[in-house]
Design a protein around this motif. Structure first.
Motif, mmCIF file in Angstrom:
data_model
loop_
_atom_site.group_PDB
_atom_site.id
_atom_site.type_symbol
_atom_site.label_atom_id
_atom_site.label_comp_id
_atom_site.label_asym_id
_atom_site.label_seq_id
_atom_site.Cartn_x
_atom_site.Cartn_y
_atom_site.Cartn_z
ATOM 1 N N GLU A 192 0.821 -1.327 -0.015
ATOM 2 C CA GLU A 192 -0.059 -0.042 -0.152
ATOM 3 C C GLU A 192 0.849 1.324 -0.180
ATOM 4 O OE1 GLU A 192 -2.614 -0.239 3.397
ATOM 5 O OE2 GLU A 192 -3.885 -1.896 2.635
ATOM 6 N N VAL A 193 1.900 1.147 0.469
ATOM 7 C CA VAL A 193 2.950 2.430 0.533
ATOM 8 C C VAL A 193 3.996 2.351 -0.556
ATOM 9 C CG1 VAL A 193 2.507 2.646 3.008
ATOM 10 C CG2 VAL A 193 4.539 1.176 2.039
ATOM 11 N N GLY A 194 3.825 1.229 -1.384
ATOM 12 C CA GLY A 194 4.660 1.485 -2.597
ATOM 13 C C GLY A 194 5.984 0.691 -2.379
ATOM 14 N N GLU A 195 6.227 -0.078 -1.384
ATOM 15 C CA GLU A 195 7.446 -0.775 -1.224
ATOM 16 C C GLU A 195 7.776 -1.885 -1.789
ATOM 17 O OE1 GLU A 195 8.433 -1.009 3.023
ATOM 18 O OE2 GLU A 195 8.510 1.256 3.283
ATOM 19 N N VAL A 196 6.592 -2.571 -2.252
ATOM 20 C CA VAL A 196 6.695 -3.995 -2.833
ATOM 21 C C VAL A 196 5.905 -3.947 -4.092
ATOM 22 C CG1 VAL A 196 7.643 -5.147 -0.880
ATOM 23 C CG2 VAL A 196 5.039 -5.344 -1.296
ATOM 24 N N THR A 197 6.087 -4.868 -4.797
ATOM 25 C CA THR A 197 5.015 -5.164 -6.018
ATOM 26 C C THR A 197 3.774 -6.107 -5.635
ATOM 27 O OG1 THR A 197 6.237 -6.856 -6.768
ATOM 28 C CG2 THR A 197 6.836 -4.588 -7.473
ATOM 29 N N ARG A 198 2.750 -6.263 -6.735
ATOM 30 C CA ARG A 198 1.869 -7.141 -6.378
ATOM 31 C C ARG A 198 2.523 -8.659 -6.324
ATOM 32 N NH1 ARG A 198 -2.981 -7.362 -4.450
ATOM 33 N NH2 ARG A 198 -3.314 -5.295 -5.219
ATOM 34 N N THR A 199 3.304 -8.493 -7.200
ATOM 35 C CA THR A 199 4.019 -10.010 -7.179
ATOM 36 C C THR A 199 4.454 -10.596 -5.651
ATOM 37 O OG1 THR A 199 4.753 -9.743 -9.351
ATOM 38 C CG2 THR A 199 5.696 -11.615 -8.211
ATOM 39 N N ASP A 200 5.037 -9.729 -4.862
ATOM 40 C CA ASP A 200 5.402 -10.067 -3.598
ATOM 41 C C ASP A 200 4.348 -10.442 -2.812
ATOM 42 O OD1 ASP A 200 8.367 -9.386 -4.206
ATOM 43 O OD2 ASP A 200 7.819 -7.385 -3.939
ATOM 44 N N VAL A 201 3.256 -9.926 -3.012
ATOM 45 C CA VAL A 201 2.056 -10.046 -1.947
ATOM 46 C C VAL A 201 1.279 -11.233 -2.629
ATOM 47 C CG1 VAL A 201 -0.410 -9.178 -1.806
ATOM 48 C CG2 VAL A 201 1.359 -7.487 -1.744
ATOM 49 N N ALA A 202 1.479 -11.718 -3.916
ATOM 50 C CA ALA A 202 1.267 -12.933 -4.484
ATOM 51 C C ALA A 202 1.903 -13.958 -3.996
ATOM 52 C CB ALA A 202 0.874 -13.034 -5.912
ATOM 53 N N LEU A 203 3.148 -13.918 -3.898
ATOM 54 C CA LEU A 203 3.900 -14.891 -3.163
ATOM 55 C C LEU A 203 3.791 -15.263 -1.688
ATOM 56 C CD1 LEU A 203 7.246 -13.930 -4.783
ATOM 57 C CD2 LEU A 203 5.897 -15.903 -5.411
ATOM 58 N N ALA A 204 3.354 -14.142 -1.006
ATOM 59 C CA ALA A 204 2.939 -14.478 0.289
ATOM 60 C C ALA A 204 1.824 -15.157 0.472
ATOM 61 C CB ALA A 204 2.874 -12.993 1.006
ATOM 62 N N GLU A 205 0.916 -14.708 -0.436
ATOM 63 C CA GLU A 205 -0.491 -15.472 -0.357
ATOM 64 C C GLU A 205 -0.154 -17.042 -0.625
ATOM 65 O OE1 GLU A 205 -2.654 -13.252 -3.030
ATOM 66 O OE2 GLU A 205 -3.443 -11.769 -1.500
ATOM 67 N N ALA A 206 0.645 -17.326 -1.734
ATOM 68 C CA ALA A 206 0.889 -18.633 -1.912
ATOM 69 C C ALA A 206 1.436 -19.290 -0.966
ATOM 70 C CB ALA A 206 1.712 -18.633 -3.271
ATOM 71 N N ARG A 207 2.455 -18.644 -0.263
ATOM 72 C CA ARG A 207 3.050 -19.338 0.916
ATOM 73 C C ARG A 207 2.035 -19.506 2.079
ATOM 74 N NH1 ARG A 207 7.104 -15.453 0.033
ATOM 75 N NH2 ARG A 207 6.447 -14.209 1.634
ATOM 76 N N LEU A 208 1.182 -18.776 2.167
ATOM 77 C CA LEU A 208 0.061 -18.764 3.257
ATOM 78 C C LEU A 208 -1.043 -20.043 3.046
ATOM 79 C CD1 LEU A 208 -1.549 -18.098 5.733
ATOM 80 C CD2 LEU A 208 -2.619 -16.392 4.380
ATOM 81 N N ALA A 209 -1.206 -20.207 1.508
ATOM 82 C CA ALA A 209 -2.033 -21.042 1.077
ATOM 83 C C ALA A 209 -1.435 -22.689 1.375
ATOM 84 C CB ALA A 209 -2.607 -21.010 -0.193
ATOM 85 N N SER A 210 -0.061 -22.706 0.787
ATOM 86 C CA SER A 210 0.694 -23.852 1.208
ATOM 87 C C SER A 210 0.739 -24.365 2.813
ATOM 88 C CB SER A 210 2.031 -23.625 0.755
ATOM 89 O OG SER A 210 2.791 -25.029 0.983
ATOM 90 N N ALA A 211 1.079 -23.253 3.586
ATOM 91 C CA ALA A 211 1.066 -23.512 5.046
ATOM 92 C C ALA A 211 -0.227 -23.959 5.565
ATOM 93 C CB ALA A 211 1.447 -22.328 5.677
ATOM 94 N N ARG A 212 -1.473 -23.405 5.035
ATOM 95 C CA ARG A 212 -2.596 -23.851 5.583
ATOM 96 C C ARG A 212 -2.873 -25.309 4.922
ATOM 97 N NH1 ARG A 212 -6.145 -18.446 4.354
ATOM 98 N NH2 ARG A 212 -5.663 -17.465 6.419
#
Length: 307
Positions: free
Chosen positions: A167-187
């Motif tokens: 939201e503050v522009g420090e990372v890209t949408r790809t970084d957020v998607a990777l974090a979401e993928a890691r969360l799905a794998s952890a779940r």
């Protein structure tokens, strides 16, 4: 005042008993004890051992006198008259000598009892080993679920941090998607661990006879032999399966001797008392019988070869 305190104490006791987390912890010793007490397989094999013991008692009884009684009522008639009679008798029979065949049969059955006893010991070991495995597998599954749950919480925090930084522009949408993928794998890993925990709980229930509570990990390992050679020597000397086979071999050798003794004769003594219509004098008889096979169609030789 007393009634209020009693009510508070009762409520506290109900809460303690109804809350699983507050129940007393169960050690490995408790699991082993419950498995030993609740195993239907052990109950079955204890009954088999008792049945084998009774066969020995039956074989010993063959060497003792056998006493029997009988009472016979008869009615005879012809064209002239009818008559009734009652005959009562008491008989005794005793095996005097059979060239040791009965003794050999008793010894063979005693060896069978010892073999059955070692078989029971082996089954006890298997039941207790299965209980240990179920106990430790459940403890492992509980720890895996705890680790997977903590991992999910950690990745959720990382995902929130990634979203805040996006939201503050420090990372890209790809970084957020990777974090979401890691969360799905952890779940997904957490769901798998929870499934393994349910399976471990079902196995524990099947083995121990009750649902697992707060199981405790053993604080120390059992003592082991110094090396493999010592372990092998201990197994050869004490393993119930080896001892069972040794007793079975001894029983088979005795059974062969019993089969070979079938050609020998038997000496039996008998005695009896009889009375007709309860008013005549007693008739007494003594007998000595010698019997043995002459021809059996090959049955005796076949039994000997089978033994």
């Amino acid at each position: 005042m007393f009634g209020r305190k009693f009510t508070e104490f009762s409520c506290a006791a109900i809460l303690i008993l109804a809350t699983p987390n507050l129940t007393a912890a169960e050690s490995l010793r408790d699991s082993l004890r419950n498995a030993y007490q609740n195993s239907g397989l052990l109950v079955q094999n204890r009954a088999l051992l008792r049945a084998a013991d009774e066969k020995v008692a039956g074989a010993v009884a063959a060497l003792r006198p056998v006493i029997s009684w009988s009472s016979k009522f008869s009615h005879s008639y012809n064209d002239v008259a009818n008559s009734d009679s009652v005959t009562t008798s008491l008989n005794a029979k005793w095996l005097l000598y059979d060239f040791g065949s009965s003794d050999l049969q008793t010894d063979a059955l005693e060896k069978t009892v010892l073999a059955t006893r070692e078989s029971l010991v082996s089954i006890e070991q298997n039941v207790l080993l299965r209980a240990v495995t179920a106990h430790m597998n459940y403890r492992r599954s509980v720890e895996f679920v705890s680790l997977r749950s903590a991992n999910v919480e950690l990745i959720e925090q990382e995902l929130r941090a990634a979203q805040d930084r996006f939201e503050v522009g420090e990372v890209t949408r790809t970084d957020v998607a990777l974090a979401e993928a890691r969360l799905a794998s952890a779940r997904a890993a957490l769901a798998g661990a929870q499934g393994d925990l349910a399976k471990a709980a079902a196995e524990y229930h099947a083995v121990v006879g009750r649902k697992p509570g707060d199981l405790v990990t053993p604080s120390s390992l059992p003592k082991l032999p110094k090396d493999a050679s010592a372990a092998i020597a201990t197994a050869r000397a004490h393993h119930p399966n080896l001892k069972r086979v040794q007793y079975e071999v001894a029983a088979a050798e005795l059974a062969l001797k019993v089969a070979q003794q079938a050609y020998r004769p038997k000496f039996e003594a008998g005695a009896g008392l009889s009375n007709v219509d309860l008013d005549s004098s007693l008739t007494r008889n003594l007998s000595l019988t010698v019997s043995g096979p002459i021809y059996s169609g090959g049955a005796i030789a076949s039994a000997s070869r089978a033994a």
